[in-house]
Design a protein around this motif. Structure first.
Motif, PDB file in Angstrom:
ATOM      1  N   GLN A 104       0.830  -1.191   0.000  1.00  0.00           N
ATOM      2  CA  GLN A 104       0.000   0.000   0.000  1.00  0.00           C
ATOM      3  C   GLN A 104       0.866   1.243   0.000  1.00  0.00           C
ATOM      4  OE1 GLN A 104      -3.365   0.295   2.604  1.00  0.00           O
ATOM      5  NE2 GLN A 104      -3.609  -1.923   2.780  1.00  0.00           N
ATOM      6  N   ARG A 105       0.274   2.355  -0.463  1.00  0.00           N
ATOM      7  CA  ARG A 105       0.952   3.656  -0.483  1.00  0.00           C
ATOM      8  C   ARG A 105       0.153   4.635   0.367  1.00  0.00           C
ATOM      9  NH1 ARG A 105       4.194   3.724  -5.263  1.00  0.00           N
ATOM     10  NH2 ARG A 105       4.778   5.900  -4.914  1.00  0.00           N
ATOM     11  N   TRP A 163       0.239   8.990   1.551  1.00  0.00           N
ATOM     12  CA  TRP A 163       0.846  10.312   1.410  1.00  0.00           C
ATOM     13  C   TRP A 163       0.552  11.114   2.667  1.00  0.00           C
ATOM     14  CZ3 TRP A 163      -1.403  15.151   1.525  1.00  0.00           C
ATOM     15  CH2 TRP A 163      -0.592  16.218   1.105  1.00  0.00           C
ATOM     16  N   ASP A 215       5.853  10.476   0.723  1.00  0.00           N
ATOM     17  CA  ASP A 215       5.178   9.364   0.066  1.00  0.00           C
ATOM     18  C   ASP A 215       5.751   8.096   0.691  1.00  0.00           C
ATOM     19  OD1 ASP A 215       3.865   7.635  -1.622  1.00  0.00           O
ATOM     20  OD2 ASP A 215       4.890   8.261  -3.446  1.00  0.00           O
ATOM     21  N   TYR A 221       5.658   3.877   1.249  1.00  0.00           N
ATOM     22  CA  TYR A 221       5.323   2.578   0.647  1.00  0.00           C
ATOM     23  C   TYR A 221       5.400   1.522   1.742  1.00  0.00           C
ATOM     24  CZ  TYR A 221       5.877  -1.408  -2.620  1.00  0.00           C
ATOM     25  OH  TYR A 221       5.756  -2.584  -3.324  1.00  0.00           O
ATOM     26  N   LEU A 262       8.354  -0.309  -6.713  1.00  0.00           N
ATOM     27  CA  LEU A 262       7.305   0.525  -6.126  1.00  0.00           C
ATOM     28  C   LEU A 262       6.104   0.674  -7.044  1.00  0.00           C
ATOM     29  CD1 LEU A 262       9.556   3.425  -4.789  1.00  0.00           C
ATOM     30  CD2 LEU A 262       8.937   1.297  -3.628  1.00  0.00           C
ATOM     31  N   ASP A 263       6.359   0.817  -8.335  1.00  0.00           N
ATOM     32  CA  ASP A 263       5.297   0.988  -9.327  1.00  0.00           C
ATOM     33  C   ASP A 263       5.569   0.063 -10.488  1.00  0.00           C
ATOM     34  OD1 ASP A 263       3.770   3.168  -8.118  1.00  0.00           O
ATOM     35  OD2 ASP A 263       5.537   4.383  -8.511  1.00  0.00           O
TER      36      ASP A 263
END
Length: 379
Positions: free
Chosen positions: A74-75, A77, A97, A99, A130-131
């Motif tokens: 999950q991320r 912010w 941000d 992670y 991460l992405d």
């Protein structure tokens, strides 16, 4: 991750699953850099800090949720809202941000090996995707040792090769970084954002001239994490008793030592002899090497004469532009200790591409994201 490597290593050896929350991007005046982590195990034990206290509670709960759900990473912010002074965020005005992923050491045994290397002070890098495609999120890849051997992996194919190659490059540079890789024309066709946690061997500080200033500089360099070498051709001065903070003391003509020394773009060369018979051959060699910093002590008159002699030796204007002389920032330093602080401040400023100016005279964020190092031009 590196900030809590010792605890993570112990949890991995105990096969204890944990959630790892890591800062993957920073905007504004956030207190800690990219790569800083917090971890929470299944018993609720926590280690590390992301913000010095501002968002720790929210990150802890998110880690507990990821551990419980056993799902995808999950991320989150975190920023500061002027409309709600009690919102979860950073009172310093920065943005993070974060992670969060679940780590099961039993399925990623290479991670324990990498953390063991890091705890022992040996070079290692750990990569997190991460992405990218969902099937590539979660697994990690490690590159270990001076031989840069890869362990673990993300896909067992082109992604692993691309990630390992970038990890090796960052290990050589000694830099933790988030990097975008892949896409058309690349060996890895998947577009990925990868965070590389890099623990490199200590950068080198080469101090030439066994003088009182060198003693203070070696102590300052050791404090900053450098592997310090003091070199002088005069055995009566170059002794371990005079330089207890140096990792090694070498009795040899400085230019001959530098010709065979192992250096890289993180290496700082400080010439404190201000004696032409040592300085000129040494600086001629130093300015032809891909080191990050070259500084030389001496008055402005000494500097002007030094430039004249170096040009006679064939040193180019482009090379001379790299020379920091007189060495150090203008702090009004007089004692060896103050001078050491002046020199190390200049090294830090050049390494991080800082201005060296008082923060009161500068607008904008205090903590700026690190910029890629500019290639060192040597001819």
């Amino acid at each position: 991750m590196l900030n809590i490597a010792d605890t993570l290593h112990r949890w991995c050896r105990e096969a204890r699953p944990f959630a790892l929350a890591t800062v993957v991007d920073v905007h504004g005046s956030a207190p800690l850099p990219v790569g800083t982590s917090v971890a929470v195990d299944e018993d609720g034990n926590a280690v590390g800090s992301l913000s010095g206290g501002c968002v720790e509670g929210a990150v802890y709960e998110l880690c507990r949720q990821v551990l419980h759900d056993r799902g995808a990473p999950q991320r989150a912010w975190f920023g500061y809202s002027d409309d709600d002074a009690f919102a979860v965020g950073l009172t310093c005005g920065g943005e993070l941000d974060v992670y969060v992923q679940r780590i099961d050491p039993a399925t990623q045994p290479h991670l324990s090996t990498a953390l063991a290397e890091i705890v022992r002070g040996r070079p290692a890098a750990v990569a997190q995707v991460l992405d990218g495609p969902d099937n590539l999120l979660g697994p990690t890849l490690s590159v270990l040792g001076d031989d840069h051997v890869a362990h673990g992996g993300v896909d067992g194919g082109p992604v692993d090769r691309a990630v390992a190659d970038r990890a090796r490059a960052l290990l050589r540079a000694g830099r933790t970084a988030r990097v975008d890789i892949g896409g058309e024309g690349d060996g890895c066709r998947e577009r990925l954002s990868v965070l590389f946690h890099v623990h490199a061997s200590r950068p080198r500080l080469l101090v030439f001239g066994a003088v009182d200033f060198a003693a203070a500089l070696s102590q300052a360099g050791r404090f900053l994490g450098y592997r310090v070498t003091v070199c002088d051709a005069r055995p009566v001065f170059a002794t371990t008793a005079r330089f207890p903070y140096a990792d090694e003391v070498v009795v040899e003509w400085p230019h001959r030592y530098l010709e065979r020394a192992s250096v890289d773009e993180r290496t700082a060369v400080c010439v404190l002899t201000h004696d032409a018979k040592f300085d000129i051959p040494l600086l001629r060699v130093a300015l032809g090497l891909p080191v990050g910093y070259v500084g030389a002590m001496g008055s402005r008159r000494t500097h002007d004469e030094r430039l004249r002699l170096l040009r006679q030796e064939g040193v180019t204007d482009a090379q001379l532009a790299r020379l920091r002389s007189p060495i150090g920032l203008d702090l009004g330093a007089r004692t060896p200790e103050e001078t050491a602080l002046s020199i190390t401040a200049e090294i830090i400023a050049q390494t991080n591409q800082g201005t060296g100016r008082p923060l009161t005279l500068i607008t904008g964020p205090i903590h700026r994201p690190p910029r890629p190092r500019r290639p060192v031009a040597v001819t």
